[in-house]
Enzyme design. Structure first.
Site, PDB file in Angstrom:
ATOM      1  N   LYS A  37      -9.372   5.370 -18.685  1.00 56.06           N
ATOM      2  CA  LYS A  37      -9.522   5.269 -20.411  1.00 56.06           C
ATOM      3  C   LYS A  37      -7.897   4.923 -20.613  1.00 56.06           C
ATOM      4  O   LYS A  37      -7.474   4.616 -20.946  1.00 56.06           O
ATOM      5  CB  LYS A  37      -9.464   7.103 -19.766  1.00 56.06           C
ATOM      6  CG  LYS A  37     -11.132   6.954 -18.714  1.00 56.06           C
ATOM      7  CD  LYS A  37     -12.310   6.193 -19.166  1.00 56.06           C
ATOM      8  CE  LYS A  37     -12.953   6.400 -18.331  1.00 56.06           C
ATOM      9  NZ  LYS A  37     -13.710   5.494 -17.031  1.00 56.06           N
ATOM     10  N   ASP A  74      -7.562  17.756 -14.782  1.00 55.34           N
ATOM     11  CA  ASP A  74      -7.422  16.341 -14.909  1.00 55.34           C
ATOM     12  C   ASP A  74      -7.555  16.136 -16.243  1.00 55.34           C
ATOM     13  O   ASP A  74      -8.776  16.431 -17.073  1.00 55.34           O
ATOM     14  CB  ASP A  74      -9.375  15.823 -14.697  1.00 55.34           C
ATOM     15  CG  ASP A  74     -10.079  14.533 -14.478  1.00 55.34           C
ATOM     16  OD1 ASP A  74      -9.360  13.809 -16.342  1.00 55.34           O
ATOM     17  OD2 ASP A  74     -10.529  13.576 -14.791  1.00 55.34           O
ATOM     18  N   ARG A  96       1.285  -1.501  -0.123  1.00 57.34           N
ATOM     19  CA  ARG A  96       0.054  -0.143   0.061  1.00 57.34           C
ATOM     20  C   ARG A  96       0.934   1.230   0.089  1.00 57.34           C
ATOM     21  O   ARG A  96       0.348   2.354  -0.583  1.00 57.34           O
ATOM     22  CB  ARG A  96      -1.189  -0.484   1.433  1.00 57.34           C
ATOM     23  CG  ARG A  96      -1.592   1.418   1.034  1.00 57.34           C
ATOM     24  CD  ARG A  96      -3.079   1.110   2.102  1.00 57.34           C
ATOM     25  NE  ARG A  96      -2.764   0.822   3.728  1.00 57.34           N
ATOM     26  CZ  ARG A  96      -2.050   0.983   4.237  1.00 57.34           C
ATOM     27  NH1 ARG A  96      -1.656   1.988   4.662  1.00 57.34           N
ATOM     28  NH2 ARG A  96      -2.145   1.020   5.386  1.00 57.34           N
ATOM     29  N   TYR A 111     -16.755  14.911 -15.157  1.00 56.78           N
ATOM     30  CA  TYR A 111     -17.205  14.072 -14.903  1.00 56.78           C
ATOM     31  C   TYR A 111     -17.749  14.425 -12.834  1.00 56.78           C
ATOM     32  O   TYR A 111     -17.963  14.834 -12.984  1.00 56.78           O
ATOM     33  CB  TYR A 111     -16.205  12.808 -14.298  1.00 56.78           C
ATOM     34  CG  TYR A 111     -16.885  11.446 -14.394  1.00 56.78           C
ATOM     35  CD1 TYR A 111     -18.016  11.151 -14.744  1.00 56.78           C
ATOM     36  CD2 TYR A 111     -16.010  11.059 -13.255  1.00 56.78           C
ATOM     37  CE1 TYR A 111     -18.279   9.602 -15.025  1.00 56.78           C
ATOM     38  CE2 TYR A 111     -16.666   9.359 -13.115  1.00 56.78           C
ATOM     39  CZ  TYR A 111     -17.284   8.924 -13.623  1.00 56.78           C
ATOM     40  OH  TYR A 111     -17.860   7.996 -13.359  1.00 56.78           O
TER      41      TYR A 111
HETATM   42  N1  LCS Z   1     -12.015  11.340 -14.598  1.00 54.92           N
HETATM   43  C1  LCS Z   1     -13.150  11.864 -15.760  1.00 54.92           C
HETATM   44  C2  LCS Z   1     -12.271  12.941 -17.208  1.00 54.92           C
HETATM   45  C3  LCS Z   1     -13.488  10.656 -16.283  1.00 54.92           C
HETATM   46  O1  LCS Z   1     -13.953  10.408 -17.544  1.00 54.92           O
HETATM   47  C4  LCS Z   1     -14.081   9.294 -15.458  1.00 54.92           C
HETATM   48  C5  LCS Z   1     -14.688   8.424 -15.765  1.00 54.92           C
HETATM   49  C6  LCS Z   1     -12.961   9.582 -14.046  1.00 54.92           C
HETATM   50  C7  LCS Z   1     -12.296  11.495 -13.809  1.00 54.92           C
HETATM   51  C8  LCS Z   1     -13.680   8.446 -12.728  1.00 54.92           C
HETATM   52  O2  LCS Z   1     -12.723   7.665 -13.163  1.00 54.92           O
HETATM   53  P1  LCS Z   1     -13.281   6.329 -13.124  1.00 54.92           P
HETATM   54  O3  LCS Z   1     -12.510   5.909 -11.475  1.00 54.92           O
HETATM   55  O4  LCS Z   1     -13.865   5.519 -13.333  1.00 54.92           O
HETATM   56  O5  LCS Z   1     -11.502   5.001 -12.980  1.00 54.92           O
HETATM   57  N2  LCS Z   1     -15.418   8.397 -16.508  1.00 54.92           N
HETATM   58  C9  LCS Z   1     -16.470   8.139 -16.856  1.00 54.92           C
HETATM   59  C10 LCS Z   1     -16.959   7.943 -18.241  1.00 54.92           C
HETATM   60  O6  LCS Z   1     -17.548   8.769 -18.832  1.00 54.92           O
HETATM   61  N3  LCS Z   1     -17.616   6.912 -18.220  1.00 54.92           N
HETATM   62  O7  LCS Z   1     -17.411   6.244 -17.319  1.00 54.92           O
HETATM   63  C11 LCS Z   1     -16.902   6.678 -16.463  1.00 54.92           C
END
Ligand code: LCS
Length: 402
Positions: free
Chosen positions: A209, A184, A59, A112
């Protein structure tokens, strides 16, 4: 991390942070699937906990995860990185490090959904105040700044409106007020945009992504521009516990090697789709930073090296038209997420951004008719054919072109 051999973007992506294993020569970074590490002696253990080099507990740090942290930090021009279990784990560690009772955050209104919702519904319980502004106009950010503003948090391009925020100007605004700028960078990926070079202090990624790119891992990353900020973030992150598992890190190390190839293909496809949609009579509007019609096309050319793979648009017939389009998709997969090799289609108002109250969502430009396509790496002709038949069905019964 200054490695002079690594000049071009793909060379950096393939080699940064990933070296053949010193002991065995293994070219692929080994998976150190161990929760804990043996000490040579009681004194060695004590020395590791005093801060001398040495692994203690996964961790806190793990060699496989560190390879990925070095890789993304190098690509972002950062002092170092912190792997996270998900993008949201990364974002929450940033919020938790910089915010607290009596602190204020200025954030992009269209971002998001959960990145916004967690500030509104949970951090507010601990006395954090948040203002969400249309950061595509930097004056809105400047106007929202207060003496207690500790963090300016931007998402550019924003999900799903594809509005851009001027990173350099926001860094100046944040720093003039003694605040930190976090960006971000998920939508652009480090291949297309490097916020730290434009003045940002912290960059977060959902590596779920583009960085991983194969729709098979959830993961996140935080990188910081300097050691001091990195150590502040580390202290909170490892104790919050949203850190990364070594097997997860290895999968992302595997995915990241093709980041440049995938992003190039996805954005070439996205450009073709955007132009096709713009000319289609059954499409009311299209938003894609690569189109001259995007209100911030100039900014895209200035701060990005490409427009990315996401296209948002509205079809005739509004919400119902959009639903018919999504239902008619045969090749595009009906799914949330983005940045994978397969093209995905979704409806943000009822899916990814459902948690944001309707009035706030509309104010942020996330209209009910907005359909988001996360373009993948298939052949453009096949995607265009699928769009064409789906648009035909979406427009069925609707008078178009009047
Ligand atoms: N930041 C952005 C710009 C995102 O699009 C997402 C997830 C996150 C953070 C969070 O990431 P995660 O915890 O899921 O790895 N975006 C998503 C979307 O547009 N559709 O499903 C998840």
């Amino acid at each position: 991390m200054d490695d002079k051999r690594l000049k071009g973007p793909n060379t950096k992506i393939i080699h940064a942070g990933q070296h053949p294993d010193a002991e065995t020569g293994a070219v692929s970074v080994p998976i150190y699937q161990s929760s804990t590490f043996a000490f040579e002696s009681a004194e060695h253990g004590a020395a590791c906990f005093r801060g001398e080099p040495g692994y203690k507990y996964t961790r806190l740090a793990n060699p496989t995860t560190e390879a990925l942290e070095r890789s993304v930090a190098f690509l972002e021009g950062a002092a170092g990185g912190l792997g996270a279990a998900t993008g949201m784990a990364a974002i929450n560690s940033v919020y938790m490090t910089l915010l607290g009772a009596g602190k204020h955050v200025v954030a992009t209104d269209a971002m998001y959904g959960p990145s916004r919702t967690i500030l509104e519904t949970e951090f507010s319980r601990f006395g954090v105040e948040a203002d969400f502004v249309d950061s595509s106009d930097s004056d809105n950010v400047a106007r929202a700044m207060r003496p207690d503003t500790a963090l300016v948090y931007i998402e550019t391009p924003a999900n799903p409106t594809l509005k851009l925020t001027d990173i350099e100007t926001c860094a100046e605004i944040a720093h003039a007020h003694g605040a930190v700028l976090a960006a971000d960078n998920t939508f652009a990926s480090p291949y297309l945009q490097n916020p730290i070079a434009l003045g940002a202090d912290i960059v977060v990624h959902s590596m779920t992504k583009y960085i991983n790119g194969h729709s098979d891992v959830v993961a996140g990353m935080i990188v910081a521009s300097d050691e001091e900020m990195l150590e502040r973030l580390r202290k909170v992150h490892v104790n919050l516990g949203g850190t990364m598992d070594p097997h997860q890190a290895w999968l992302v190390l595997r995915g990241i090697k093709t980041l440049g190839l995938r992003v190039e293909k996805a954005q070439a496809n996205a450009m073709q789709l955007a132009r096709y949609l713009e000319a289609h009579p059954a499409v009311d509007w299209v938003r894609y930073p690569g189109l001259e019609s995007h209100p911030q096309h100039e900014l895209a050319l200035r701060q990005m090296r490409g427009a990315g793979g996401i296209v948002s648009f509205g079809v005739v017939g509004g919400v119902e038209g959009g639903r018919r389009l999504i239902d008619a998709a045969e090749l595009m997969v009906r799914a949330v997420s983005l940045g994978g090799v397969e093209t995905l289609i979704e409806h943000p108002a009822s899916m990814t951004h459902k948690g944001v109250p309707a009035d706030e969502r509309l104010e942020a430009g996330i209209t009910d008719d907005l359909v988001r396509v996360a373009v993948g790496c298939e052949d453009a002709e096949d995607l265009l054919a699928d769009l064409e038949q789906a648009l035909e069905q979406a427009a069925a019964g609707v008078t178009v072109g009047v």
